[in-house]
Design a protein around this motif. Structure first.
Motif, PDB file in Angstrom:
ATOM      1  N   LEU A  58       0.816  -1.218   0.000  1.00 25.41           N
ATOM      2  CA  LEU A  58       0.000   0.000   0.000  1.00 25.41           C
ATOM      3  C   LEU A  58       0.849   1.268   0.000  1.00 25.41           C
ATOM      4  O   LEU A  58       0.422   2.313  -0.479  1.00 25.41           O
ATOM      5  CB  LEU A  58      -0.931   0.006   1.216  1.00 25.41           C
ATOM      6  N   SER A  59       2.071   1.173   0.535  1.00 20.12           N
ATOM      7  CA  SER A  59       2.919   2.362   0.638  1.00 20.12           C
ATOM      8  C   SER A  59       3.693   2.659  -0.645  1.00 20.12           C
ATOM      9  O   SER A  59       4.293   3.725  -0.765  1.00 20.12           O
ATOM     10  CB  SER A  59       3.915   2.207   1.796  1.00 20.12           C
ATOM     11  N   VAL A  60       3.692   1.712  -1.610  1.00 18.65           N
ATOM     12  CA  VAL A  60       4.473   1.911  -2.840  1.00 18.65           C
ATOM     13  C   VAL A  60       4.084   3.200  -3.564  1.00 18.65           C
ATOM     14  O   VAL A  60       4.949   4.048  -3.837  1.00 18.65           O
ATOM     15  CB  VAL A  60       4.361   0.692  -3.776  1.00 18.65           C
ATOM     16  N   PRO A  61       2.805   3.425  -3.905  1.00 17.57           N
ATOM     17  CA  PRO A  61       2.478   4.683  -4.605  1.00 17.57           C
ATOM     18  C   PRO A  61       2.654   5.909  -3.724  1.00 17.57           C
ATOM     19  O   PRO A  61       3.000   6.986  -4.218  1.00 17.57           O
ATOM     20  CB  PRO A  61       1.007   4.494  -5.005  1.00 17.57           C
ATOM     21  N   PHE A  62       2.449   5.747  -2.416  1.00 18.02           N
ATOM     22  CA  PHE A  62       2.570   6.882  -1.511  1.00 18.02           C
ATOM     23  C   PHE A  62       4.024   7.329  -1.373  1.00 18.02           C
ATOM     24  O   PHE A  62       4.330   8.521  -1.421  1.00 18.02           O
ATOM     25  CB  PHE A  62       1.995   6.519  -0.139  1.00 18.02           C
ATOM     26  N   ILE A  63       4.926   6.358  -1.211  1.00 18.39           N
ATOM     27  CA  ILE A  63       6.344   6.683  -1.023  1.00 18.39           C
ATOM     28  C   ILE A  63       6.920   7.354  -2.265  1.00 18.39           C
ATOM     29  O   ILE A  63       7.781   8.237  -2.173  1.00 18.39           O
ATOM     30  CB  ILE A  63       7.133   5.419  -0.657  1.00 18.39           C
ATOM     31  N   SER A  64       6.456   6.954  -3.447  1.00 16.63           N
ATOM     32  CA  SER A  64       6.971   7.557  -4.682  1.00 16.63           C
ATOM     33  C   SER A  64       6.658   9.046  -4.766  1.00 16.63           C
ATOM     34  O   SER A  64       7.326   9.791  -5.495  1.00 16.63           O
ATOM     35  CB  SER A  64       6.393   6.835  -5.903  1.00 16.63           C
ATOM     36  N   LEU A  65       5.654   9.509  -4.018  1.00 17.25           N
ATOM     37  CA  LEU A  65       5.284  10.929  -4.013  1.00 17.25           C
ATOM     38  C   LEU A  65       5.744  11.641  -2.749  1.00 17.25           C
ATOM     39  O   LEU A  65       5.523  12.849  -2.607  1.00 17.25           O
ATOM     40  CB  LEU A  65       3.754  11.065  -4.129  1.00 17.25           C
ATOM     41  N   LEU A  66       6.398  10.900  -1.840  1.00 22.45           N
ATOM     42  CA  LEU A  66       6.754  11.464  -0.534  1.00 22.45           C
ATOM     43  C   LEU A  66       7.938  12.426  -0.658  1.00 22.45           C
ATOM     44  O   LEU A  66       9.000  12.043  -1.144  1.00 22.45           O
ATOM     45  CB  LEU A  66       7.114  10.334   0.428  1.00 22.45           C
ATOM     46  N   PRO A  67       7.791  13.705  -0.217  1.00 22.74           N
ATOM     47  CA  PRO A  67       8.930  14.632  -0.240  1.00 22.74           C
ATOM     48  C   PRO A  67      10.036  14.170   0.707  1.00 22.74           C
ATOM     49  O   PRO A  67       9.789  13.458   1.677  1.00 22.74           O
ATOM     50  CB  PRO A  67       8.313  15.953   0.252  1.00 22.74           C
ATOM     51  N   ARG A  68      11.257  14.617   0.409  1.00 26.60           N
ATOM     52  CA  ARG A  68      12.420  14.197   1.179  1.00 26.60           C
ATOM     53  C   ARG A  68      12.285  14.504   2.671  1.00 26.60           C
ATOM     54  O   ARG A  68      12.608  13.671   3.523  1.00 26.60           O
ATOM     55  CB  ARG A  68      13.665  14.899   0.619  1.00 26.60           C
ATOM     56  N   ASN A  69      11.792  15.702   3.030  1.00 29.11           N
ATOM     57  CA  ASN A  69      11.752  16.084   4.439  1.00 29.11           C
ATOM     58  C   ASN A  69      10.626  15.409   5.224  1.00 29.11           C
ATOM     59  O   ASN A  69      10.544  15.537   6.436  1.00 29.11           O
ATOM     60  CB  ASN A  69      11.639  17.607   4.577  1.00 29.11           C
ATOM     61  N   TRP A  70       9.745  14.680   4.530  1.00 29.28           N
ATOM     62  CA  TRP A  70       8.682  13.964   5.230  1.00 29.28           C
ATOM     63  C   TRP A  70       9.062  12.527   5.559  1.00 29.28           C
ATOM     64  O   TRP A  70       8.356  11.861   6.314  1.00 29.28           O
ATOM     65  CB  TRP A  70       7.407  13.958   4.378  1.00 29.28           C
ATOM     66  N   LEU A  71      10.150  12.030   4.989  1.00 25.10           N
ATOM     67  CA  LEU A  71      10.502  10.627   5.177  1.00 25.10           C
ATOM     68  C   LEU A  71      10.740  10.265   6.644  1.00 25.10           C
ATOM     69  O   LEU A  71      10.217   9.242   7.107  1.00 25.10           O
ATOM     70  CB  LEU A  71      11.733  10.284   4.334  1.00 25.10           C
ATOM     71  N   PRO A  72      11.530  11.019   7.434  1.00 21.05           N
ATOM     72  CA  PRO A  72      11.720  10.645   8.850  1.00 21.05           C
ATOM     73  C   PRO A  72      10.401  10.552   9.613  1.00 21.05           C
ATOM     74  O   PRO A  72      10.206   9.625  10.408  1.00 21.05           O
ATOM     75  CB  PRO A  72      12.611  11.777   9.389  1.00 21.05           C
ATOM     76  N   SER A  73       9.496  11.496   9.383  1.00 15.67           N
ATOM     77  CA  SER A  73       8.207  11.465  10.066  1.00 15.67           C
ATOM     78  C   SER A  73       7.408  10.224   9.679  1.00 15.67           C
ATOM     79  O   SER A  73       6.766   9.586  10.521  1.00 15.67           O
ATOM     80  CB  SER A  73       7.400  12.728   9.733  1.00 15.67           C
ATOM     81  N   PHE A  74       7.478   9.883   8.395  1.00 15.49           N
ATOM     82  CA  PHE A  74       6.742   8.714   7.919  1.00 15.49           C
ATOM     83  C   PHE A  74       7.274   7.439   8.569  1.00 15.49           C
ATOM     84  O   PHE A  74       6.500   6.606   9.069  1.00 15.49           O
ATOM     85  CB  PHE A  74       6.859   8.613   6.398  1.00 15.49           C
ATOM     86  N   LEU A  75       8.607   7.266   8.598  1.00 15.80           N
ATOM     87  CA  LEU A  75       9.192   6.072   9.206  1.00 15.80           C
ATOM     88  C   LEU A  75       8.937   6.033  10.712  1.00 15.80           C
ATOM     89  O   LEU A  75       8.773   4.951  11.303  1.00 15.80           O
ATOM     90  CB  LEU A  75      10.699   6.025   8.917  1.00 15.80           C
ATOM     91  N   PHE A  76       8.885   7.196  11.349  1.00 17.27           N
ATOM     92  CA  PHE A  76       8.595   7.245  12.784  1.00 17.27           C
ATOM     93  C   PHE A  76       7.157   6.800  13.052  1.00 17.27           C
ATOM     94  O   PHE A  76       6.887   6.072  14.020  1.00 17.27           O
ATOM     95  CB  PHE A  76       8.811   8.663  13.309  1.00 17.27           C
ATOM     96  N   LEU A  77       6.229   7.203  12.193  1.00 15.03           N
ATOM     97  CA  LEU A  77       4.841   6.765  12.338  1.00 15.03           C
ATOM     98  C   LEU A  77       4.725   5.254  12.160  1.00 15.03           C
ATOM     99  O   LEU A  77       3.959   4.583  12.867  1.00 15.03           O
ATOM    100  CB  LEU A  77       3.953   7.492  11.319  1.00 15.03           C
ATOM    101  N   VAL A  78       5.497   4.716  11.208  1.00 16.44           N
ATOM    102  CA  VAL A  78       5.511   3.262  11.022  1.00 16.44           C
ATOM    103  C   VAL A  78       6.040   2.571  12.269  1.00 16.44           C
ATOM    104  O   VAL A  78       5.520   1.528  12.698  1.00 16.44           O
ATOM    105  CB  VAL A  78       6.359   2.884   9.789  1.00 16.44           C
ATOM    106  N   LEU A  79       7.063   3.159  12.901  1.00 18.37           N
ATOM    107  CA  LEU A  79       7.612   2.597  14.143  1.00 18.37           C
ATOM    108  C   LEU A  79       6.565   2.601  15.252  1.00 18.37           C
ATOM    109  O   LEU A  79       6.403   1.604  15.972  1.00 18.37           O
ATOM    110  CB  LEU A  79       8.846   3.396  14.575  1.00 18.37           C
ATOM    111  N   LEU A  80       5.849   3.703  15.413  1.00 17.22           N
ATOM    112  CA  LEU A  80       4.814   3.777  16.444  1.00 17.22           C
ATOM    113  C   LEU A  80       3.735   2.720  16.207  1.00 17.22           C
ATOM    114  O   LEU A  80       3.268   2.072  17.154  1.00 17.22           O
ATOM    115  CB  LEU A  80       4.193   5.178  16.467  1.00 17.22           C
ATOM    116  N   ALA A  81       3.360   2.555  14.935  1.00 19.72           N
ATOM    117  CA  ALA A  81       2.352   1.542  14.617  1.00 19.72           C
ATOM    118  C   ALA A  81       2.863   0.143  14.932  1.00 19.72           C
ATOM    119  O   ALA A  81       2.119  -0.710  15.438  1.00 19.72           O
ATOM    120  CB  ALA A  81       1.965   1.651  13.148  1.00 19.72           C
ATOM    121  N   ALA A  82       4.160  -0.100  14.660  1.00 17.10           N
ATOM    122  CA  ALA A  82       4.739  -1.414  14.938  1.00 17.10           C
ATOM    123  C   ALA A  82       4.802  -1.683  16.442  1.00 17.10           C
ATOM    124  O   ALA A  82       4.532  -2.796  16.904  1.00 17.10           O
ATOM    125  CB  ALA A  82       6.138  -1.506  14.321  1.00 17.10           C
ATOM    126  N   ILE A  83       5.152  -0.660  17.230  1.00 22.21           N
ATOM    127  CA  ILE A  83       5.218  -0.830  18.684  1.00 22.21           C
ATOM    128  C   ILE A  83       3.831  -1.112  19.250  1.00 22.21           C
ATOM    129  O   ILE A  83       3.644  -1.998  20.103  1.00 22.21           O
ATOM    130  CB  ILE A  83       5.830   0.421  19.336  1.00 22.21           C
TER     131      ILE A  83
END
Length: 255
Positions: A57-82
């Motif tokens: 599901l993240s494939v099309p989203f990541i292709s449009l993700l700006p560079r400065n949003w990547l850390p926030s996105f990965l942090f949200l994934v971490l919170l969801a995993a925890i």
């Protein structure tokens, strides 16, 4: 003046070389994304179904993700995993492994997408720049040294393995600005404008030619000869050609 030209060339070479060095890692990140995706399916750690679904599901989203949003996105994934790992405390370590594989997949995918976009933007920019540089106030003109080097860097870096790039040094027998100007004009009228480059320096005309099908040099030399014959300037110049793979090999031009 020459020191400023050399300094500008060094800065330009350093910037363009950094861009192209990043592209060398593209195959590595493509393989990393594939391997992390395969590992998710192979190990089947806890919550791997959610991780695989999130990856797709993240494939099309990541292709449009700006560079400065990547850390926030990965942090949200971490919170969801925890939050998900708390549902099965006994499997917390393998849940972390699932998160790590998902993060590696998403980060690698983003790097590939970002570099491909940069390559496309840079190619488009240089094509547009070349058209602007080739014409000034509607008149065909040669590039100055810095423009020539910038275009040459990109030409050499993006050449296919089977293609050769030639630097032609066309020098009039008599060191005369008028003859150099005539040679420059003949070269400009003879090149393939979407591919070849022309500049002049210290009384010589330089043409950078990419060989695409067979020998591109001889037809170009023939066209220049015809242009010079039309101006009664036959046999008043000599041509040296050198096959090059890096800008540093254009010694006679850059010295």
């Amino acid at each position: 003046m020459e020191f400023n030209i050399f300094l500008s060339f060094y800065q330009l070479f350093y910037e363009e070389d950094n861009k192209m060095n990043k592209l060398k890692f593209l195959p590595f990140f493509i393989c990393l994304a594939l391997l992390s995706g395969i590992a998710l399916l192979y190990f089947r750690w806890p919550f791997y179904e959610y991780a695989v679904a999130a990856a797709f599901l993240s494939v099309p989203f990541i292709s449009l993700l700006p560079r400065n949003w990547l850390p926030s996105f990965l942090f949200l994934v971490l919170l969801a995993a925890i939050a998900t790992a708390f549902q099965q405390p006994a499997a917390s370590l393998t849940s972390i492994g699932t998160y790590c594989l998902l993060s590696v997949f998403q980060f690698s995918l983003w790097v590939v997408s970002d570099q491909v976009k940069l390559l496309g933007e840079e190619t488009k920019r240089l094509k547009e720049q070349r058209q602007i540089l080739l014409r000034k106030e509607g008149q065909l003109r040669a590039l100055d040294l810095q423009e020539f080097v910038e275009q040459a860097l990109w030409m050499l870096k993006t050449s296919k393995r089977e293609e050769r790039t030639w630097l032609m040094e066309v020098t009039p027998f008599v060191n005369c600005p008028v003859q150099t100007s005539e040679l420059e004009r003949a070269a400009l009228q003879s090149i393939v404008r979407e591919r070849d480059l022309v500049t002049s320096q210290k009384g010589a005309v330089y043409v950078l030619v990419k060989e695409t099908e067979g020998d591109s040099i001889q037809p170009l030399l023939k066209r220049i000869e015809q242009k010079m014959n039309a101006k009664s300037e036959a046999a008043t110049y000599e041509v040296k050609k050198t096959a090059i793979t890096t800008v540093g090999e254009m010694g006679s031009l850059l010295s």
